[in-house]
Design an enzyme around this catalytic site. Structure first.
Site, PDB file in Angstrom:
ATOM      1  N   HIS A  16       0.805  -1.212   0.000  1.00  0.00           N
ATOM      2  CA  HIS A  16       0.000   0.000   0.000  1.00  0.00           C
ATOM      3  C   HIS A  16       0.843   1.269   0.000  1.00  0.00           C
ATOM      4  O   HIS A  16       0.324   2.340  -0.347  1.00  0.00           O
ATOM      5  CB  HIS A  16      -0.942   0.011   1.206  1.00  0.00           C
ATOM      6  N   GLY A  17       2.086   1.183   0.373  1.00  0.00           N
ATOM      7  CA  GLY A  17       2.879   2.398   0.340  1.00  0.00           C
ATOM      8  C   GLY A  17       4.168   2.272   1.126  1.00  0.00           C
ATOM      9  O   GLY A  17       4.318   1.387   1.972  1.00  0.00           O
TER      10      GLY A  17
END
Length: 543
Positions: A394-395
């Site tokens: 997700h990041g």
């Protein structure tokens, strides 16, 4: 190009009109060109990375199946790579178009010059040709093994460089400084390409499925290029599987009135979720999570609940628009959300939330790690590793890894408490189902606090506030506008109807036409009211 933009409102009808008048093969060529235009509208230079992944896994799929490729299967991808390389450094067409329509053009990705391309491009193409020529001469087992390793390494290297390099450098520098070793960070001056995680995972799954002998390679490069770049789900998913999407690309498609109207409804639903609800909730969420002063217990609760609403309506809204747009072209893409906030357990939640990612992680990470084919401790280890990497997907930030660990812990605890059973032996009663839904809803909400917080200090502060009730019921942040609050009520009513119908997305067909028409009119009205909200980028564009 954004779904909720005037540009897309012009782009889609033009593409649809061309699609209706073209023969089948020309439809695919046009959709591929439209997909590259859709993605390149943001910055043409990033098309090069997508083309690299496309060419790499197209060739990998063929070399996994056999040792020879036709001339067209070699030279057409090479042509795309050459054009993409020149777009990377020398094409100002995208800048000129955006300037003409008043859009801001982004800066360079990496400092480059045309002479360097003229020098390194032939070298890179020669190395690629040499690598595949070497692989073609190996025995089948080694050819397959090394081809798969090459595909995985290149794809993950591209993803890791653009998405995680600076994060790991900063983390390493911080760790060294903490133990007394002076270190200075060295960063790449790069911008994260939109949707790189989505199309990289989609392209990788194609090669992996061929390696596992679950899929035959596609013969036409342009068909595979459309599979990777199909614009409705290109930027934020769903992450499609080749065995589901490719047959719809290779074979002629038919359009029906029923599916077209269904597609238009999904577009309306997605825009309603995004514009009327998500963008309206974003203002309050940002005020609370970006606050520089102390926050109250009520503000933490309101901010967390509204973020849960925002991220669901933002992401599921994108998926609805993607599915609806694809249906206009006779293509069915997978459902990515199935009423996730009605989940009663961690496993149930991940069967309902971002289904394309959770199934991808299950098939290509959890199961290869061993899945549940071992002791309870072995299974819990695999769950934790899968969710940690899911959080990192997700990041490039520690709060995403913490969020992954949180859900990994929840899945492991549920596995231990249920003795490894997938579901209870008998169905829950109504009261028990409501209590489980509410109980796990609290677990989910705290996970969203971890996800949205911008530092460990903020997580600690907000958690302490929740536990101590500090600040009481003070609410200094402005509540979302009336259109957003009404939109939440309408959406909740709509989803309760779906839930009572067993999660059937077509449940509304059981109701009288005037009831369905009233619901759609309410969504359209609130959508128009919500158009005054400050537009916010789709949250999952950053992933």
């Amino acid at each position: 190009m954004l779904f909720n933009s005037l540009t897309f409102a012009v782009f889609l009808p033009v593409v649809y009109a061309l699609y209706r008048v073209l023969p089948f093969r020309a439809q695919n060529y046009m959709l591929l060109a439209a997909s590259y235009l859709f993605y390149g509208w943001w910055d043409w230079r990033f098309l090069f990375l997508m083309i690299v992944s496309t060419c790499l896994d197209f060739w990998t799929g063929l070399i996994l199946e056999r040792a020879k490729m036709t001339r067209q299967q070699v030279w057409l991808p090479l042509t795309f790579l050459t054009v993409g390389a020149f777009l990377l450094v020398g094409c100002n067409f995208g800048t000129l178009v955006r300037t003409a329509v008043g859009m801001h053009a982004t800066g360079p990705i990496i400092s480059t010059a045309m002479p360097s391309v003229l020098l390194y491009l032939p070298l890179g193409l020669a190395l690629a040709a040499g690598a595949f020529a070497w692989l073609s001469r190996l025995p089948e087992d080694k050819r397959r093994k090394y081809s798969m390793i090459l595909s995985m390494c290149v794809n993950l290297a591209i993803l890791g460089t653009f998405k995680y390099f600076n994060f790991f450098v900063d983390s390493a520098v911080t760790a060294l400084n903490d133990i007394g070793i002076a270190a200075q960070p060295r960063h790449f001056d790069i911008v994260l390409p939109v949707g790189i995680s989505f199309y990289t995972f989609q392209s990788m799954s194609y090669a992996i499925d061929i390696y596992k002998r679950e899929l035959k390679p596609v013969e036409r490069f342009l068909d595979f290029g459309l599979f990777v770049a199909f614009f409705p789900q290109l930027v934020a998913g769903p992450i499609e599987r080749a065995r589901h999407l490719l047959p719809q690309i290779i074979q002629p498609r038919t359009l029906s009135f029923t599916e077209t109207t269904r597609g238009l409804f999904l577009i309306l639903l997605g825009l309603f979720k995004k514009i009327a609800i998500a963008d309206g909730a974003a203002m309050t969420v940002d005020q609370i999570f970006n606050s520089s002063g102390p926050v109250s217990w009520l503000e933490v609760v309101v901010g967390t609940i509204l973020f849960a609403v925002q991220i669901y309506t933002d992401f599921s809204g994108y998926s609805d628009i993607a599915r609806g747009t694809a249906k206009l072209f006779g293509v069915d893409i997978m459902v990515n959300f199935r009423l996730p906030y009605f989940a009663r357990s961690p496993r149930d939640f991940w069967n309902r939330w971002h289904i394309s990612l959770s199934t991808w992680l299950g098939d290509y990470l959890y199961k290869p790690l061993g899945g549940n084919r071992g002791s309870m401790a072995f299974t819990c280890r695999n769950l934790m590793l899968t969710m940690l990497l899911g959080g990192l997907w997700h990041g490039a930030a520690w709060n995403y890894i913490l969020w992954g660990a949180y859900h990994g812990t929840a899945l492991s605890a549920h596995r231990v408490l249920t003795g490894g059973k997938g579901r209870p032996a008998s169905p829950d009663g109504r009261i028990e189902a409501v209590l489980k839904t509410l109980g796990f809803g609290i677990v989910t909400l705290y996970g969203w606090l971890l996800f949205r917080a911008h530092s460990f200090d903020q997580i600690a502060t907000f958690t302490r506030t929740l536990l101590t009730g500090a600040g009481g019921l003070r609410l200094s942040a402005a509540l979302p506008p009336l259109s957003t609050l009404l939109g939440i009520v309408v959406l909740a009513t709509w989803e309760i109807g779906q839930y009572r119908a067993g999660g059937d997305g077509r449940f509304y067909q059981r109701y009288p036409a005037w009831t369905v028409g009233f619901a759609m009119a309410a969504m359209a009205f609130l959508l128009v009211m919500g158009s005054s909200n400050a537009p916010a980028q789709f949250i999952y564009f950053q992933f």
